[in-house]
Design a protein around this motif. Structure first.
Motif, PDB file in Angstrom:
ATOM      1  N   ASN A  58       3.123   6.090  38.412  1.00  0.00           N
ATOM      2  CA  ASN A  58       3.040   5.932  37.038  1.00  0.00           C
ATOM      3  C   ASN A  58       2.476   4.452  36.839  1.00  0.00           C
ATOM      4  OD1 ASN A  58       4.811   8.262  36.287  1.00  0.00           O
ATOM      5  ND2 ASN A  58       6.585   7.326  37.122  1.00  0.00           N
ATOM      6  N   ILE A  59       1.013   4.651  36.004  1.00  0.00           N
ATOM      7  CA  ILE A  59       0.501   3.453  35.766  1.00  0.00           C
ATOM      8  C   ILE A  59       0.578   3.063  34.189  1.00  0.00           C
ATOM      9  CG2 ILE A  59      -1.800   2.427  35.892  1.00  0.00           C
ATOM     10  CD1 ILE A  59      -2.280   4.277  38.319  1.00  0.00           C
ATOM     11  N   ALA A  60       0.908   1.803  34.047  1.00  0.00           N
ATOM     12  CA  ALA A  60       0.830   1.349  32.757  1.00  0.00           C
ATOM     13  C   ALA A  60      -0.522   0.365  32.452  1.00  0.00           C
ATOM     14  CB  ALA A  60       2.099   0.411  32.379  1.00  0.00           C
ATOM     15  N   LEU A  61      -1.208   0.768  31.248  1.00  0.00           N
ATOM     16  CA  LEU A  61      -2.297   0.038  30.973  1.00  0.00           C
ATOM     17  C   LEU A  61      -2.246  -0.466  29.637  1.00  0.00           C
ATOM     18  CD1 LEU A  61      -4.642   3.321  31.957  1.00  0.00           C
ATOM     19  CD2 LEU A  61      -4.435   1.138  33.381  1.00  0.00           C
ATOM     20  N   ILE A  62      -2.675  -1.870  29.552  1.00  0.00           N
ATOM     21  CA  ILE A  62      -2.435  -2.724  28.301  1.00  0.00           C
ATOM     22  C   ILE A  62      -3.554  -3.613  28.227  1.00  0.00           C
ATOM     23  CG2 ILE A  62      -0.863  -4.145  27.079  1.00  0.00           C
ATOM     24  CD1 ILE A  62       0.769  -3.235  29.452  1.00  0.00           C
ATOM     25  N   ALA A  63      -4.163  -3.727  27.173  1.00  0.00           N
ATOM     26  CA  ALA A  63      -5.133  -4.697  27.024  1.00  0.00           C
ATOM     27  C   ALA A  63      -5.392  -5.357  25.715  1.00  0.00           C
ATOM     28  CB  ALA A  63      -6.792  -4.137  27.166  1.00  0.00           C
ATOM     29  N   HIS A  64      -5.496  -6.579  25.591  1.00  0.00           N
ATOM     30  CA  HIS A  64      -5.582  -7.478  24.469  1.00  0.00           C
ATOM     31  C   HIS A  64      -7.000  -7.053  23.813  1.00  0.00           C
ATOM     32  CE1 HIS A  64      -2.387 -10.247  25.490  1.00  0.00           C
ATOM     33  NE2 HIS A  64      -1.791  -9.304  24.938  1.00  0.00           N
ATOM     34  N   ASP A  65      -7.102  -7.181  22.506  1.00  0.00           N
ATOM     35  CA  ASP A  65      -8.245  -6.675  22.012  1.00  0.00           C
ATOM     36  C   ASP A  65      -9.807  -7.181  22.482  1.00  0.00           C
ATOM     37  OD1 ASP A  65      -6.942  -5.500  20.084  1.00  0.00           O
ATOM     38  OD2 ASP A  65      -7.022  -6.922  18.439  1.00  0.00           O
ATOM     39  N   LYS A  78     -10.289  -7.874  25.467  1.00  0.00           N
ATOM     40  CA  LYS A  78     -10.148  -7.194  26.894  1.00  0.00           C
ATOM     41  C   LYS A  78     -10.245  -5.697  26.945  1.00  0.00           C
ATOM     42  CE  LYS A  78     -10.210 -11.269  28.768  1.00  0.00           C
ATOM     43  NZ  LYS A  78     -11.331 -11.938  29.675  1.00  0.00           N
ATOM     44  N   LYS A  79     -10.410  -5.048  25.745  1.00  0.00           N
ATOM     45  CA  LYS A  79     -10.235  -3.870  25.527  1.00  0.00           C
ATOM     46  C   LYS A  79     -11.743  -2.998  26.186  1.00  0.00           C
ATOM     47  CE  LYS A  79      -6.547  -2.505  22.312  1.00  0.00           C
ATOM     48  NZ  LYS A  79      -6.118  -4.072  22.387  1.00  0.00           N
ATOM     49  N   ARG A 113      -8.123   4.092  22.860  1.00  0.00           N
ATOM     50  CA  ARG A 113      -9.359   3.983  23.440  1.00  0.00           C
ATOM     51  C   ARG A 113      -9.644   4.465  24.664  1.00  0.00           C
ATOM     52  NH1 ARG A 113     -12.372  -1.113  22.168  1.00  0.00           N
ATOM     53  NH2 ARG A 113     -13.725  -0.147  23.783  1.00  0.00           N
ATOM     54  N   LEU A 114      -8.490   4.545  25.543  1.00  0.00           N
ATOM     55  CA  LEU A 114      -8.523   5.355  26.929  1.00  0.00           C
ATOM     56  C   LEU A 114      -8.688   6.740  26.711  1.00  0.00           C
ATOM     57  CD1 LEU A 114      -6.076   3.071  28.756  1.00  0.00           C
ATOM     58  CD2 LEU A 114      -8.662   3.118  28.917  1.00  0.00           C
ATOM     59  N   GLN A 115      -7.964   7.391  25.739  1.00  0.00           N
ATOM     60  CA  GLN A 115      -8.167   8.786  25.349  1.00  0.00           C
ATOM     61  C   GLN A 115      -9.641   9.055  24.913  1.00  0.00           C
ATOM     62  OE1 GLN A 115      -4.832   9.377  22.418  1.00  0.00           O
ATOM     63  NE2 GLN A 115      -3.564  10.339  24.335  1.00  0.00           N
ATOM     64  N   ALA A 116     -10.042   8.188  23.817  1.00  0.00           N
ATOM     65  CA  ALA A 116     -11.135   8.740  23.163  1.00  0.00           C
ATOM     66  C   ALA A 116     -12.449   8.533  24.104  1.00  0.00           C
ATOM     67  CB  ALA A 116     -11.441   7.798  21.796  1.00  0.00           C
ATOM     68  N   GLU A 117     -12.323   7.451  24.720  1.00  0.00           N
ATOM     69  CA  GLU A 117     -13.620   7.084  25.444  1.00  0.00           C
ATOM     70  C   GLU A 117     -13.623   7.148  26.890  1.00  0.00           C
ATOM     71  OE1 GLU A 117     -14.947   2.849  24.220  1.00  0.00           O
ATOM     72  OE2 GLU A 117     -13.489   3.049  22.672  1.00  0.00           O
ATOM     73  N   CYS A 118     -12.504   7.587  27.536  1.00  0.00           N
ATOM     74  CA  CYS A 118     -12.508   7.913  28.897  1.00  0.00           C
ATOM     75  C   CYS A 118     -12.122   9.383  29.220  1.00  0.00           C
ATOM     76  CB  CYS A 118     -11.713   6.915  29.833  1.00  0.00           C
ATOM     77  SG  CYS A 118     -12.183   5.350  29.635  1.00  0.00           S
ATOM     78  N   ALA A 149      10.709   3.623  35.884  1.00  0.00           N
ATOM     79  CA  ALA A 149       9.600   4.470  35.489  1.00  0.00           C
ATOM     80  C   ALA A 149       8.056   3.972  35.575  1.00  0.00           C
ATOM     81  CB  ALA A 149       9.892   5.217  34.166  1.00  0.00           C
ATOM     82  N   VAL A 150       7.924   2.901  36.107  1.00  0.00           N
ATOM     83  CA  VAL A 150       6.670   2.607  35.916  1.00  0.00           C
ATOM     84  C   VAL A 150       6.315   1.784  37.322  1.00  0.00           C
ATOM     85  CG1 VAL A 150       4.958   0.817  35.108  1.00  0.00           C
ATOM     86  CG2 VAL A 150       6.599   1.859  33.625  1.00  0.00           C
ATOM     87  N   ASP A 151       5.482   2.279  38.174  1.00  0.00           N
ATOM     88  CA  ASP A 151       4.972   1.997  39.397  1.00  0.00           C
ATOM     89  C   ASP A 151       4.114   0.583  39.516  1.00  0.00           C
ATOM     90  OD1 ASP A 151       6.697   4.006  40.639  1.00  0.00           O
ATOM     91  OD2 ASP A 151       5.200   5.261  40.200  1.00  0.00           O
ATOM     92  N   VAL A 152       3.191   0.546  38.611  1.00  0.00           N
ATOM     93  CA  VAL A 152       1.779  -0.434  38.760  1.00  0.00           C
ATOM     94  C   VAL A 152       1.566  -0.716  36.957  1.00  0.00           C
ATOM     95  CG1 VAL A 152      -0.735  -0.600  39.119  1.00  0.00           C
ATOM     96  CG2 VAL A 152       1.013   0.556  40.613  1.00  0.00           C
ATOM     97  N   VAL A 153       1.477  -2.091  36.833  1.00  0.00           N
ATOM     98  CA  VAL A 153       0.954  -2.520  35.581  1.00  0.00           C
ATOM     99  C   VAL A 153      -0.338  -3.205  35.550  1.00  0.00           C
ATOM    100  CG1 VAL A 153       1.541  -3.973  33.626  1.00  0.00           C
ATOM    101  CG2 VAL A 153       3.330  -2.988  34.694  1.00  0.00           C
ATOM    102  N   ILE A 154      -1.422  -2.654  34.594  1.00  0.00           N
ATOM    103  CA  ILE A 154      -2.665  -3.330  34.528  1.00  0.00           C
ATOM    104  C   ILE A 154      -2.447  -3.842  33.318  1.00  0.00           C
ATOM    105  CG2 ILE A 154      -5.044  -3.104  34.498  1.00  0.00           C
ATOM    106  CD1 ILE A 154      -4.149  -2.383  37.277  1.00  0.00           C
ATOM    107  N   PHE A 155      -2.506  -5.167  33.087  1.00  0.00           N
ATOM    108  CA  PHE A 155      -2.407  -5.906  31.786  1.00  0.00           C
ATOM    109  C   PHE A 155      -3.519  -6.841  31.589  1.00  0.00           C
ATOM    110  CE2 PHE A 155       1.173  -7.997  28.890  1.00  0.00           C
ATOM    111  CZ  PHE A 155       0.313  -7.952  27.840  1.00  0.00           C
ATOM    112  N   LEU A 156      -4.475  -6.527  31.030  1.00  0.00           N
ATOM    113  CA  LEU A 156      -5.631  -7.427  30.686  1.00  0.00           C
ATOM    114  C   LEU A 156      -5.385  -8.342  29.453  1.00  0.00           C
ATOM    115  CD1 LEU A 156      -8.754  -5.016  31.636  1.00  0.00           C
ATOM    116  CD2 LEU A 156      -7.252  -6.343  33.010  1.00  0.00           C
TER     117      LEU A 156
END
Ligand SMILES: O=C(CO)COP(=O)(O)O
Length: 124
Positions: free
Chosen positions: A2-9, A11-12, A40-45, A71-78
């Motif tokens: 389970n990977i959480a993906l978060i980016a500030h504007d 860094k999107k 963005r991840l849905q639409a562009e990736c 319920a979260v194994d890894v966080v990518i937080f840009l």
């Protein structure tokens, strides 16, 4: 995984590029994201992502709560270190939750690349 993906504007675009580069790994993972990042991840990736609230509306806290429940194994937080965020306490709470629960958390592109490269090798 389970990977959480978060980016500030600010860094999107970096997040979209990162997700594109690691698409094979992300496609075989369960993804969750804050609202706008997930869109963005849905639409562009073309990734399947569970979208939570936008960060300033509580999305970081939702991810932190999931993480605290295991319920979260890894966080990518840009994070964008150059722009003040109205929900700074929520951001700090999420990063703190990662430290409390010993969850890997990459907060810049270079560390995210290292983490995702390692995960790609581990989960082949
Ligand atoms: O603000 C964020 C993280 O703190 C990200 O939220 P969005 O993905 O909704 O822009």
């Amino acid at each position: 995984m389970n990977i959480a993906l978060i980016a500030h504007d600010g860094k999107k675009n970096d997040m979209v590029a990162l997700a594109s580069a690691f698409k094979p790994l992300l496609e075989r993972s369960t993804l969750l994201a804050t609202g706008t990042t997930g869109g963005r991840l849905q639409a562009e990736c073309g990734l399947t992502v569970e979208r939570l609230l936008s960060g300033p509306m509580g999305g970081d806290l939702q991810i932190g709560a999931r993480l605290a429940m295991g319920a979260v194994d890894v966080v990518i937080f840009l994070r964008d270190p150059m722009t003040p965020q109205p929900h700074e306490p929520d951001i700090n709470a999420l990063v703190r939750a990662c430290d409390v629960h010993d969850i890997p958390c990459a907060t810049n592109v270079a560390s995210a690349r290292l983490l995702l490269t390692q995960l790609s090798a581990l989960t082949l």
